[in-house]
Design a protein around this motif. Structure first.
Motif, short mmCIF file in Angstrom:
data_model
loop_
_atom_site.label_atom_id
_atom_site.label_comp_id
_atom_site.label_asym_id
_atom_site.label_seq_id
_atom_site.Cartn_x
_atom_site.Cartn_y
_atom_site.Cartn_z
N ALA A 290 0.82 -1.21 0.00
CA ALA A 290 0.00 0.00 0.00
C ALA A 290 0.85 1.26 0.00
N CYS A 291 1.84 1.33 0.90
CA CYS A 291 2.66 2.55 1.01
C CYS A 291 3.74 2.59 -0.07
N ARG A 292 4.56 1.56 -0.12
CA ARG A 292 5.73 1.57 -0.99
C ARG A 292 5.33 1.61 -2.47
N GLU A 293 4.26 0.88 -2.84
CA GLU A 293 3.95 0.72 -4.26
C GLU A 293 2.71 1.50 -4.71
N PHE A 294 1.79 1.85 -3.79
CA PHE A 294 0.54 2.46 -4.21
C PHE A 294 0.23 3.79 -3.51
N GLY A 295 1.22 4.39 -2.88
CA GLY A 295 1.08 5.76 -2.40
C GLY A 295 0.24 5.97 -1.16
N ALA A 296 -0.01 4.92 -0.37
CA ALA A 296 -0.73 5.11 0.90
C ALA A 296 0.18 5.81 1.91
N GLN A 297 -0.44 6.36 2.94
CA GLN A 297 0.32 7.13 3.94
C GLN A 297 1.13 6.21 4.85
N TRP A 298 2.39 6.54 5.05
CA TRP A 298 3.26 5.83 5.98
C TRP A 298 2.76 6.08 7.40
N PRO A 299 2.71 5.07 8.26
CA PRO A 299 2.14 5.26 9.60
C PRO A 299 2.94 6.24 10.46
N ALA A 300 2.20 7.07 11.20
CA ALA A 300 2.84 7.94 12.18
C ALA A 300 3.21 7.16 13.44
N ALA A 301 2.55 6.02 13.65
CA ALA A 301 2.84 5.14 14.78
C ALA A 301 2.21 3.79 14.47
N ALA A 302 2.61 2.78 15.23
CA ALA A 302 2.03 1.45 15.08
C ALA A 302 1.74 0.87 16.45
N ILE A 303 0.75 0.00 16.50
CA ILE A 303 0.39 -0.75 17.71
C ILE A 303 0.46 -2.22 17.36
N VAL A 304 1.23 -2.99 18.11
CA VAL A 304 1.33 -4.42 17.88
C VAL A 304 0.62 -5.14 19.03
N VAL A 305 -0.50 -5.78 18.71
CA VAL A 305 -1.34 -6.40 19.71
C VAL A 305 -0.92 -7.85 19.94
N THR A 306 -0.96 -8.28 21.17
CA THR A 306 -0.78 -9.69 21.48
C THR A 306 -1.57 -10.02 22.73
N ARG A 307 -1.72 -11.31 22.96
CA ARG A 307 -2.26 -11.78 24.22
C ARG A 307 -1.11 -12.21 25.11
N ALA A 308 -1.31 -12.15 26.39
CA ALA A 308 -0.26 -12.57 27.32
C ALA A 308 0.13 -14.02 27.06
N SER A 309 -0.86 -14.85 26.75
CA SER A 309 -0.59 -16.27 26.54
C SER A 309 0.19 -16.50 25.25
N THR A 310 -0.14 -15.78 24.18
CA THR A 310 0.57 -15.95 22.92
C THR A 310 2.03 -15.57 23.07
N ILE A 333 9.11 3.83 12.77
CA ILE A 333 7.72 3.98 13.19
C ILE A 333 7.64 3.78 14.70
N PRO A 334 7.26 4.80 15.46
CA PRO A 334 7.10 4.60 16.90
C PRO A 334 6.09 3.47 17.15
N THR A 335 6.54 2.42 17.81
CA THR A 335 5.74 1.19 17.90
C THR A 335 5.44 0.86 19.35
N PHE A 336 4.16 0.69 19.64
CA PHE A 336 3.70 0.51 21.01
C PHE A 336 3.16 -0.91 21.18
N PRO A 337 3.80 -1.72 22.03
CA PRO A 337 3.26 -3.05 22.30
C PRO A 337 1.99 -2.94 23.14
N LEU A 338 0.96 -3.64 22.73
CA LEU A 338 -0.30 -3.64 23.48
C LEU A 338 -0.65 -5.08 23.81
#
Length: 505
Positions: A290-310, A333-338
């Motif tokens: 999307a971003c690299r090839e089709f001009g979508a906006q690069w994220p200002a931040a990211a959230i990476v979701v997980t479960r405690a068990s995973t 990309i400022p990345t916040f673990p959730l």
């Protein structure tokens, strides 16, 4: 004065927005009121099982509720899920849960926003035209699969008796099809028509024949009139949510339509975009396609979701979550673990915070979002808000178009899966599949290496065996499939089905 309400109409229990028309209006009227919202990407750890998500949609909904509670104009853009898999109980829906829920979750989960049914009908009509072209001597083979929202093992590979011999055909689920990809990537109806015209219908005497050579495209674009319009709904707390585009980031794009994100960014300050499955799937495709090839906006931040068990319960797979977080941080990309807690896991918070600190993460955001919704997140978002509202921007990396396809796959394996180029293996038959794809493209006047790469892989693994020691992990290249109209080429890496079966529920 013209406004978004002039491009919005009721569609059942949701609204449909003519995003093409509204964005054209803004382009033609640069002084018209608009916003320039920043994109935040919500992705996840690679799930232990494909049928068990980590909670991306619940997180996305809770995040916009929490941001709006803090006075920030935030909205979410979600993918339309596959009704056949959601209704069959093979995976969770795409409408959140508990206190982080859409007002009408059944509308989203059962495909009643309309685009799935319309895209299914349009692609199946294309296949019917291709079959008739065989009768008329225009084609020898049909290369475009029929689609269905209802999975069926018997339809994975079929043959149609044409009287003069059988013609192989197949059926895939709607969100995996090329026409869905075209809708996801296009920013105008004219672009959709142009892309449909470039779809390879089949071959005649071994050479590619495109749909533009023998059908009137208005027959297809007319079916898509409402399907190209994002649906607007809201959370139970009144936060705006746009739903548009297909799931399945393991076997397709797995991201919302680019036009739905452009629309939301014109209307809101912060736009939370959900990408499918894990960071190795949907996030990789948002960034590298999307971003690299089709001009979508690069994220200002990211959230990476997980479960405690995973994250913690399988030592052999515990490397994956830190890998995802650190990879996104490495891209600037400022990345916040959730960490999305289940009931009874509140006492694990101190240990989770300590482990995150030892891994060098930003301070994790932790909460039971099903139980508490946005209220669990609002007090924890100071660092996140500072990152998103800051002025720093990262340049989008250069396109990979023109690079040899295998080199491109090796780059993705190295950067998104942690497998170096020398451990990317070609399965017997891959070279022949690649050569066939290259010949097909050449006969259609297309350069194979100019197509954007879609890695087709298992949703629950990043490599051939994620539990193997780091130095033994490999990625195997299996098959190549051209989607010339969408402008992408699929490379199958690990076992994955485009018509997965339901569970007995």
């Amino acid at each position: 004065m013209t406004g978004i309400e002039d491009y919005t109409r009721q569609y059942g229990l949701v609204d449909k927005i003519d995003a093409f028309g509204y964005l054209d209006y803004l382009a033609a009227n640069p002084d018209a009121p608009r916003k320039h919202g920043k994109v935040v990407l919500v992705t996840a750890d690679t799930p232990l099982k494909a049928s068990r998500g980590e909670g991306k949609t619940t997180t996305t909904i809770a995040m916009i509720d929490a941001l709006r509670e803090r006075g920030i104009d935030a909205a979410a853009v979600l993918r339309q899920p596959s009704m056949g898999i959601t209704a069959a109980g093979s995976k969770g829906g795409a409408s959140g849960g508990g206190k982080a829920l859409l007002t009408h979750p059944e509308i989203v989960d059962w495909g009643l926003c309309g685009e799935m049914g319309a895209i299914e009908a349009a692609q199946n009509l294309l296949v019917s035209f291709a079959e008739k072209a065989i009768d008329d001597g225009l084609l020898d083979t049909v290369l475009v699969p029929r689609v269905s929202e209802v999975p069926s093992r018997s339809l994975r590979q079929i043959a149609v008796d044409r009287g003069k011999g059988n013609v192989p055909e197949r059926v895939v689920l709607t969100p995996t099809c090329e026409l869905m990809q075209i809708v996801v990537l296009s920013r105008s109806m004219d672009e959709i028509a142009e892309r449909v015209s470039k779809m390879v219908a089949g071959t005649k005497d071994g050479k590619a024949v495109t749909f533009g050579e023998f059908i009137d495209l208005w027959r297809i674009t007319g079916i898509l009139t409402d399907a190209v319009k994002p649906a607007k709904t809201e959370t139970v707390n009144g936060s705006p949510v746009y739903v548009h585009g297909g799931p399945f980031a393991n076997v397709s794009l797995g991201i919302p339509t680019l036009v739905s994100v452009d629309l939301a960014c014109a209307l809101h300050d912060v736009v939370i975009v959900e990408a499918g499955y894990g960071a190795d799937a949907g996030a990789q495709k948002w960034l590298d396609i999307a971003c690299r090839e089709f001009g979508a906006q690069w994220p200002a931040a990211a959230i990476v979701v997980t479960r405690a068990s995973t994250w913690r319960d399988d030592p052999a797979l515990s490397w994956r979550y830190p890998f995802h977080v650190q990879r996104l941080e490495g891209l600037g990309i400022p990345t916040f673990p959730l960490i999305n807690l289940w009931e009874g896991e509140d006492d694990q918070v101190p240990a989770l915070e300590q482990t995150a600190a030892e891994l060098g993460f930003r301070k994790p955001v932790i909460g039971n979002l099903f139980r508490d919704g946005g209220d669990a997140l609002a007090p924890q978002l100071d660092d996140f808000v500072a990152a998103v509202t800051g002025e720093e921007e990262t340049d989008v990396p250069a396109s990979h178009r023109g690079e040899p396809l295998v080199d491109n796959v090796k780059w993705v394996a190295s950067h998104a899966y942690g497998v170096p180029a020398e451990r990317v293996i070609e399965k017997a038959g891959f070279a022949e599949s690649l050569a066939d794809a290259r010949r097909l493209c050449e006969s259609a006047g297309i350069a194979l290496d100019d197509l954007a790469l879609v890695a087709v892989k298992s949703p629950a693994t990043m490599t051939d065996n994620d539990a193997a020691p780091a130095d033994d992990r490999t990625v195997t290249l299996k098959k190549v499939e051209v989607h010339a109209g969408a402008g992408v080429v699929h490379v199958n890496l690990t076992t994955s089905l485009t018509t997965p079966m339901p569970k007995i529920v």
